[in-house]
Write an enzyme that holds these catalytic residues in place. Structure first.
Site, PDB file in Angstrom:
ATOM      1  N   CYS A  93      -7.242  -7.293 -10.698  1.00 42.89           N
ATOM      2  CA  CYS A  93      -6.352  -8.465 -10.718  1.00 42.89           C
ATOM      3  C   CYS A  93      -6.857  -9.527 -11.678  1.00 42.89           C
ATOM      4  CB  CYS A  93      -6.191  -9.032  -9.318  1.00 42.89           C
ATOM      5  SG  CYS A  93      -5.174  -7.989  -8.251  1.00 42.89           S
ATOM      6  N   GLU A 140       0.832  -1.203   0.000  1.00 40.45           N
ATOM      7  CA  GLU A 140       0.000   0.000   0.000  1.00 40.45           C
ATOM      8  C   GLU A 140       0.867   1.253   0.000  1.00 40.45           C
ATOM      9  OE1 GLU A 140      -2.755  -0.652   3.269  1.00 40.45           O
ATOM     10  OE2 GLU A 140      -3.821  -2.194   2.107  1.00 40.45           O
ATOM     11  N   ASN A 141       0.183   2.403  -0.123  1.00 40.30           N
ATOM     12  CA  ASN A 141       0.904   3.668  -0.223  1.00 40.30           C
ATOM     13  C   ASN A 141       0.071   4.749   0.460  1.00 40.30           C
ATOM     14  OD1 ASN A 141       1.749   6.297  -1.773  1.00 40.30           O
ATOM     15  ND2 ASN A 141       3.311   4.768  -2.234  1.00 40.30           N
ATOM     16  N   ALA A 142       0.765   5.740   1.025  1.00 41.84           N
ATOM     17  CA  ALA A 142       0.073   6.868   1.665  1.00 41.84           C
ATOM     18  C   ALA A 142      -0.830   7.574   0.653  1.00 41.84           C
ATOM     19  CB  ALA A 142       1.094   7.840   2.245  1.00 41.84           C
ATOM     20  N   CYS A 177      -9.681  -9.063  -6.790  1.00 43.79           N
ATOM     21  CA  CYS A 177     -10.456  -7.905  -7.254  1.00 43.79           C
ATOM     22  C   CYS A 177     -10.543  -7.915  -8.781  1.00 43.79           C
ATOM     23  CB  CYS A 177      -9.833  -6.600  -6.751  1.00 43.79           C
ATOM     24  SG  CYS A 177      -8.355  -6.092  -7.657  1.00 43.79           S
ATOM     25  N   GLU A 225      -1.693 -10.252  -5.856  1.00 40.57           N
ATOM     26  CA  GLU A 225      -1.719 -11.015  -7.109  1.00 40.57           C
ATOM     27  C   GLU A 225      -0.919 -10.301  -8.191  1.00 40.57           C
ATOM     28  OE1 GLU A 225      -4.181 -10.179  -5.077  1.00 40.57           O
ATOM     29  OE2 GLU A 225      -5.979 -11.378  -5.404  1.00 40.57           O
ATOM     30  N   TYR A 261      -3.288   6.547  -1.458  1.00 34.05           N
ATOM     31  CA  TYR A 261      -4.003   5.266  -1.474  1.00 34.05           C
ATOM     32  C   TYR A 261      -4.113   4.556  -2.826  1.00 34.05           C
ATOM     33  CZ  TYR A 261      -5.632   6.343   3.304  1.00 34.05           C
ATOM     34  OH  TYR A 261      -5.719   6.625   4.637  1.00 34.05           O
ATOM     35  N   CYS A 321      -2.207  -4.871  -5.302  1.00 33.95           N
ATOM     36  CA  CYS A 321      -2.619  -6.141  -4.699  1.00 33.95           C
ATOM     37  C   CYS A 321      -1.505  -7.189  -4.795  1.00 33.95           C
ATOM     38  CB  CYS A 321      -3.846  -6.701  -5.411  1.00 33.95           C
ATOM     39  SG  CYS A 321      -5.321  -5.695  -5.248  1.00 33.95           S
TER      40      CYS A 321
HETATM   41  N1  THU Z   1      -6.021  -7.000  -1.748  1.00 34.85           N
HETATM   42  C1  THU Z   1      -5.162  -7.868  -2.364  1.00 34.85           C
HETATM   43  O1  THU Z   1      -3.943  -7.720  -2.312  1.00 34.85           O
HETATM   44  N2  THU Z   1      -5.704  -8.906  -3.043  1.00 34.85           N
HETATM   45  C2  THU Z   1      -7.020  -9.227  -3.061  1.00 34.85           C
HETATM   46  O2  THU Z   1      -7.380 -10.256  -3.617  1.00 34.85           O
HETATM   47  C3  THU Z   1      -8.002  -8.341  -2.420  1.00 34.85           C
HETATM   48  C4  THU Z   1      -7.451  -7.106  -1.822  1.00 34.85           C
HETATM   49  C5  THU Z   1      -5.437  -5.916  -0.959  1.00 34.85           C
HETATM   50  C6  THU Z   1      -5.543  -4.543  -1.542  1.00 34.85           C
HETATM   51  C7  THU Z   1      -5.420  -3.691  -0.298  1.00 34.85           C
HETATM   52  O3  THU Z   1      -4.043  -3.538   0.021  1.00 34.85           O
HETATM   53  C8  THU Z   1      -6.054  -4.538   0.789  1.00 34.85           C
HETATM   54  O4  THU Z   1      -6.075  -5.852   0.292  1.00 34.85           O
HETATM   55  C9  THU Z   1      -7.458  -4.103   1.156  1.00 34.85           C
HETATM   56  O5  THU Z   1      -8.243  -3.989   0.024  1.00 34.85           O
END
Ligand code: THU
Length: 146
Positions: free
Chosen positions: A102, A56-58, A99, A67, A60, A65
């Protein structure tokens, strides 16, 4: 459509290896905003595993993800033929599901490979990319333009 047409079913041993790898990858998750760690493990056709976590990043929207981290690591190292990806989160009662972004990135590299959506207890749902993203748009469509 068959679940794993071109890839062929994974041996139980390979599945276990992939499940352990995605749980291990989750430990590196950088998720100070969501507090929702995710790990992914991507198996190439020649048996190599690339792992990834969410970062993640400040700012947003710049977060990525697990994947896509794994897929981008693999592609950037010259691997584009995938058999399967396994995904892990801390949710006890739900299988982690990729998501939409992905799913589209997975689809770029074929529709017939397999996605294992897991729970911490090691149980999983298995679907093909095609099942997760039906009627998709992909590279083949661009090749058909006049
Ligand atoms: N996220 C993933 O890395 N993969 C998924 O399959 C669903 C969501 C992450 C994105 C974000 O960093 C956090 O989960 C909350 O959404």
């Amino acid at each position: 459509m068959a679940q794993e047409c071109s890839a062929g079913a994974l041996e139980l041993q390979q599945v276990q290896r992939l499940l352990l790898s995605c749980q291990e990858a989750k430990k590196a998750a950088y998720c100070p905003y969501s507090h929702f760690p995710v790990g992914a493990a991507l198996l190439t056709q020649d048996g190599k595993i690339f792992s990834g976590c969410n970062v993640e990043n400040a700012c947003y929207p710049l977060g990525i993800c697990a994947e896509r981290t794994a897929i981008q690591k693999a592609v950037s190292e010259g691997y584009k033929d995938f058999r399967a990806i396994a995904i892990a989160s801390d949710m006890q009662d739900d299988f982690i599901s990729p998501c939409g972004a992905c799913r589209q990135v997975m689809r770029e590299f074929g529709c017939t490979w397999t996605v294992y959506m897991t729970k911490p207890d090691g149980t999983y749902l298995r679907k093909t990319v095609q099942e997760l993203l039906p009627l998709s748009f992909g590279p083949e469509n661009l090749q058909k333009t006049p």
